[in-house]
Design a protein around this motif. Sequence first.
Motif, PDB file in Angstrom:
ATOM      1  N   ALA A 185      -5.831  20.540  -0.037  1.00  0.00           N
ATOM      2  CA  ALA A 185      -6.660  21.224   0.951  1.00  0.00           C
ATOM      3  C   ALA A 185      -6.389  20.639   2.330  1.00  0.00           C
ATOM      4  CB  ALA A 185      -8.139  21.052   0.601  1.00  0.00           C
ATOM      5  N   GLU A 186      -6.568  21.473   3.347  1.00  0.00           N
ATOM      6  CA  GLU A 186      -6.302  21.009   4.707  1.00  0.00           C
ATOM      7  C   GLU A 186      -7.217  19.852   5.103  1.00  0.00           C
ATOM      8  OE1 GLU A 186      -6.553  24.221   7.402  1.00  0.00           O
ATOM      9  OE2 GLU A 186      -4.821  25.304   6.587  1.00  0.00           O
ATOM     10  N   THR A 187      -8.361  19.757   4.435  1.00  0.00           N
ATOM     11  CA  THR A 187      -9.313  18.702   4.781  1.00  0.00           C
ATOM     12  C   THR A 187      -9.063  17.410   4.020  1.00  0.00           C
ATOM     13  OG1 THR A 187     -10.832  19.575   3.112  1.00  0.00           O
ATOM     14  CG2 THR A 187     -11.112  20.352   5.378  1.00  0.00           C
ATOM     15  N   SER A 188      -8.000  17.360   3.192  1.00  0.00           N
ATOM     16  CA  SER A 188      -7.738  16.153   2.421  1.00  0.00           C
ATOM     17  C   SER A 188      -7.581  14.948   3.353  1.00  0.00           C
ATOM     18  CB  SER A 188      -6.464  16.310   1.589  1.00  0.00           C
ATOM     19  OG  SER A 188      -6.662  17.210   0.530  1.00  0.00           O
ATOM     20  N   SER A 189      -8.200  13.846   2.974  1.00  0.00           N
ATOM     21  CA  SER A 189      -8.076  12.615   3.720  1.00  0.00           C
ATOM     22  C   SER A 189      -6.987  11.764   3.093  1.00  0.00           C
ATOM     23  CB  SER A 189      -9.407  11.863   3.705  1.00  0.00           C
ATOM     24  OG  SER A 189      -9.312  10.656   4.404  1.00  0.00           O
ATOM     25  N   VAL A 190      -6.286  11.014   3.922  1.00  0.00           N
ATOM     26  CA  VAL A 190      -5.226  10.135   3.449  1.00  0.00           C
ATOM     27  C   VAL A 190      -5.611   8.704   3.806  1.00  0.00           C
ATOM     28  CG1 VAL A 190      -2.785   9.550   3.609  1.00  0.00           C
ATOM     29  CG2 VAL A 190      -3.491  11.932   3.713  1.00  0.00           C
ATOM     30  N   VAL A 191      -5.574   7.822   2.812  1.00  0.00           N
ATOM     31  CA  VAL A 191      -5.883   6.416   3.057  1.00  0.00           C
ATOM     32  C   VAL A 191      -4.761   5.560   2.498  1.00  0.00           C
ATOM     33  CG1 VAL A 191      -8.372   6.822   2.979  1.00  0.00           C
ATOM     34  CG2 VAL A 191      -7.176   6.090   0.920  1.00  0.00           C
ATOM     35  N   THR A 204       0.818  -1.208   0.000  1.00  0.00           N
ATOM     36  CA  THR A 204       0.000   0.000   0.000  1.00  0.00           C
ATOM     37  C   THR A 204       0.857   1.265   0.000  1.00  0.00           C
ATOM     38  OG1 THR A 204      -0.147   0.080   2.424  1.00  0.00           O
ATOM     39  CG2 THR A 204      -1.855  -1.174   1.253  1.00  0.00           C
ATOM     40  N   GLU A 205       0.242   2.350  -0.459  1.00  0.00           N
ATOM     41  CA  GLU A 205       0.816   3.688  -0.354  1.00  0.00           C
ATOM     42  C   GLU A 205      -0.207   4.579   0.335  1.00  0.00           C
ATOM     43  OE1 GLU A 205       2.056   5.484  -4.002  1.00  0.00           O
ATOM     44  OE2 GLU A 205       3.118   3.707  -4.712  1.00  0.00           O
ATOM     45  N   ARG A 206       0.263   5.454   1.232  1.00  0.00           N
ATOM     46  CA  ARG A 206      -0.632   6.420   1.865  1.00  0.00           C
ATOM     47  C   ARG A 206      -0.809   7.594   0.915  1.00  0.00           C
ATOM     48  NH1 ARG A 206      -2.539   5.774   6.485  1.00  0.00           N
ATOM     49  NH2 ARG A 206      -2.826   7.973   7.003  1.00  0.00           N
ATOM     50  N   LEU A 207      -2.038   7.801   0.486  1.00  0.00           N
ATOM     51  CA  LEU A 207      -2.312   8.792  -0.545  1.00  0.00           C
ATOM     52  C   LEU A 207      -3.536   9.624  -0.183  1.00  0.00           C
ATOM     53  CD1 LEU A 207      -1.868   6.475  -3.657  1.00  0.00           C
ATOM     54  CD2 LEU A 207      -0.285   8.268  -2.925  1.00  0.00           C
ATOM     55  N   PRO A 208      -3.484  10.940  -0.490  1.00  0.00           N
ATOM     56  CA  PRO A 208      -4.682  11.770  -0.349  1.00  0.00           C
ATOM     57  C   PRO A 208      -5.745  11.318  -1.350  1.00  0.00           C
ATOM     58  CG  PRO A 208      -2.693  13.102  -0.586  1.00  0.00           C
ATOM     59  CD  PRO A 208      -2.314  11.699  -0.946  1.00  0.00           C
ATOM     60  N   ILE A 209      -7.011  11.398  -0.954  1.00  0.00           N
ATOM     61  CA  ILE A 209      -8.084  10.888  -1.812  1.00  0.00           C
ATOM     62  C   ILE A 209      -9.283  11.820  -1.790  1.00  0.00           C
ATOM     63  CG2 ILE A 209      -9.127   9.481   0.009  1.00  0.00           C
ATOM     64  CD1 ILE A 209      -9.647   7.352  -2.203  1.00  0.00           C
ATOM     65  N   GLU A 210      -9.966  11.883  -2.904  1.00  0.00           N
ATOM     66  CA  GLU A 210     -11.260  12.544  -3.031  1.00  0.00           C
ATOM     67  C   GLU A 210     -12.183  11.634  -3.823  1.00  0.00           C
ATOM     68  OE1 GLU A 210     -13.510  14.540  -2.472  1.00  0.00           O
ATOM     69  OE2 GLU A 210     -12.634  16.100  -1.206  1.00  0.00           O
ATOM     70  N   VAL A 211     -13.481  11.794  -3.612  1.00  0.00           N
ATOM     71  CA  VAL A 211     -14.498  11.069  -4.381  1.00  0.00           C
ATOM     72  C   VAL A 211     -15.360  12.098  -5.083  1.00  0.00           C
ATOM     73  CG1 VAL A 211     -16.453   9.487  -4.306  1.00  0.00           C
ATOM     74  CG2 VAL A 211     -14.503   9.135  -2.768  1.00  0.00           C
ATOM     75  N   PRO A 231     -19.682  13.492 -15.975  1.00  0.00           N
ATOM     76  CA  PRO A 231     -19.166  12.197 -16.448  1.00  0.00           C
ATOM     77  C   PRO A 231     -18.137  11.561 -15.531  1.00  0.00           C
ATOM     78  CG  PRO A 231     -18.262  14.002 -17.738  1.00  0.00           C
ATOM     79  CD  PRO A 231     -19.340  14.593 -16.893  1.00  0.00           C
ATOM     80  N   SER A 232     -17.587  12.318 -14.578  1.00  0.00           N
ATOM     81  CA  SER A 232     -16.614  11.725 -13.661  1.00  0.00           C
ATOM     82  C   SER A 232     -17.230  11.346 -12.318  1.00  0.00           C
ATOM     83  CB  SER A 232     -15.443  12.694 -13.429  1.00  0.00           C
ATOM     84  OG  SER A 232     -15.898  13.906 -12.852  1.00  0.00           O
ATOM     85  N   ARG A 233     -18.574  11.371 -12.221  1.00  0.00           N
ATOM     86  CA  ARG A 233     -19.223  11.009 -10.963  1.00  0.00           C
ATOM     87  C   ARG A 233     -18.788   9.610 -10.525  1.00  0.00           C
ATOM     88  NH1 ARG A 233     -23.229  11.974  -7.444  1.00  0.00           N
ATOM     89  NH2 ARG A 233     -24.546  10.258  -6.742  1.00  0.00           N
ATOM     90  N   GLY A 234     -18.440   9.490  -9.253  1.00  0.00           N
ATOM     91  CA  GLY A 234     -18.025   8.205  -8.703  1.00  0.00           C
ATOM     92  C   GLY A 234     -16.541   7.919  -8.842  1.00  0.00           C
ATOM     93  N   ALA A 235     -15.798   8.821  -9.469  1.00  0.00           N
ATOM     94  CA  ALA A 235     -14.356   8.599  -9.610  1.00  0.00           C
ATOM     95  C   ALA A 235     -13.666   8.779  -8.264  1.00  0.00           C
ATOM     96  CB  ALA A 235     -13.767   9.564 -10.629  1.00  0.00           C
ATOM     97  N   THR A 236     -12.662   7.958  -8.007  1.00  0.00           N
ATOM     98  CA  THR A 236     -11.781   8.163  -6.863  1.00  0.00           C
ATOM     99  C   THR A 236     -10.524   8.853  -7.372  1.00  0.00           C
ATOM    100  OG1 THR A 236     -11.086   5.867  -7.218  1.00  0.00           O
ATOM    101  CG2 THR A 236     -12.572   6.284  -5.392  1.00  0.00           C
ATOM    102  N   VAL A 237     -10.256  10.004  -6.814  1.00  0.00           N
ATOM    103  CA  VAL A 237      -9.132  10.830  -7.272  1.00  0.00           C
ATOM    104  C   VAL A 237      -8.059  10.807  -6.192  1.00  0.00           C
ATOM    105  CG1 VAL A 237      -8.415  13.107  -8.083  1.00  0.00           C
ATOM    106  CG2 VAL A 237     -10.758  12.305  -8.517  1.00  0.00           C
ATOM    107  N   VAL A 238      -6.927  10.188  -6.488  1.00  0.00           N
ATOM    108  CA  VAL A 238      -5.824  10.160  -5.539  1.00  0.00           C
ATOM    109  C   VAL A 238      -4.692  11.044  -6.056  1.00  0.00           C
ATOM    110  CG1 VAL A 238      -6.401   7.874  -4.677  1.00  0.00           C
ATOM    111  CG2 VAL A 238      -4.793   8.101  -6.559  1.00  0.00           C
ATOM    112  N   ASP A 239      -3.992  11.655  -5.127  1.00  0.00           N
ATOM    113  CA  ASP A 239      -2.904  12.572  -5.462  1.00  0.00           C
ATOM    114  C   ASP A 239      -1.581  11.824  -5.290  1.00  0.00           C
ATOM    115  OD1 ASP A 239      -1.152  14.641  -5.862  1.00  0.00           O
ATOM    116  OD2 ASP A 239      -2.172  16.035  -4.508  1.00  0.00           O
ATOM    117  N   ARG A 240      -0.956  11.447  -6.411  1.00  0.00           N
ATOM    118  CA  ARG A 240       0.297  10.692  -6.355  1.00  0.00           C
ATOM    119  C   ARG A 240       1.500  11.588  -6.615  1.00  0.00           C
ATOM    120  NH1 ARG A 240      -0.527   4.669  -8.711  1.00  0.00           N
ATOM    121  NH2 ARG A 240       1.140   4.331  -7.195  1.00  0.00           N
ATOM    122  N   ARG A 241       1.290  12.896  -6.607  1.00  0.00           N
ATOM    123  CA  ARG A 241       2.427  13.808  -6.760  1.00  0.00           C
ATOM    124  C   ARG A 241       3.268  13.806  -5.477  1.00  0.00           C
ATOM    125  NH1 ARG A 241      -0.588  19.262  -7.921  1.00  0.00           N
ATOM    126  NH2 ARG A 241      -1.917  18.347  -6.296  1.00  0.00           N
TER     127      ARG A 241
END
Length: 322
Positions: A289-295, A258-265, A271-281
Amino acid sequence: MGTQLIIDTDPGVDDAFAITLAALGTDVDLLGVTTVFGNVPLAATTRNAQRVLALCGRADVPVAAGAERPLVYPHPHRARYAHGVDGLSGRAEALPEPARELAQVDAVNLLVTLLEAAQEPVTIAPIGPLTNIAALLAAHPGVRSKIDRLVIMGGGLSLGNVTPAAEFNIWSDPEAARRVLVEDEVPAVLVPMDLTVRCAVDADWLGTLRASGPIGAALDALTPDYRDYYRKALGWDGTVLHDAVAVAEAISPGILETERLPIEVDCTPGPSRGATVVDRRRIEVAERAETSSVVDVAVDTDLDGLRGFVLGRLTRGAGDRP
């Protein structure tokens, strides 16, 4: 005592394999199974879960029915194109009749009861839409301390299956998925389809399972519609056991990398409804954003080792039971 586990599920062919993987494990304490709408309507997913547990000889495991629709918007369609009209390639009635009556409480109440009674934190494996889990965390925040982690099958980092952007479980209820993955603080492992597709099994794998005994043969018999779909999706004669990959991690922590990554849904109506957007930068350049969750996102595994782990447990268990 082994891993204490609850499975939240919408069976589904791959869900049936996942439930069996846990139900046959002598090192797994399967506390309960809760059901949710998804691959087929709730009545069918619930009946399928009961039948799979009966196949495994697990009348001791309670089953409770949960959400029959998403939190906000209606569910646009089911996954009959992959799982068949009843969720199990039209072969659900070939499984044994349920050996235990359905719990008289709903899924959320059963989850609360099981968590509060547990002597140590419990792993929950949600392998369908996340509606039940979102409702649990919203209505009973006090149970968070009783949850060791959520091991969630869902999402896609670079592809979808129900749309180009979205994987089925997350797309089925994006608002619930966002509530669980982004807004809550329960430790979570997300097992996306990018990895589960790489873990696809071939005809020889299924043949070995089929020859292992009555349970293996029964599981293989549930796959024809699902296998036909994946012949087209993969371009070769194989099938993808998405949910079994997540349950493998639930019962054997660390089998997935696993990698710990910030995520948004994405919950927008586009057309992108339901996409999981992870920040791999790299964190040094990522603007979050300060509210970003990391999973913890599962990104790799020993593919042959994972396939062998699942097959070995299913075939050994299948040989142990009539």
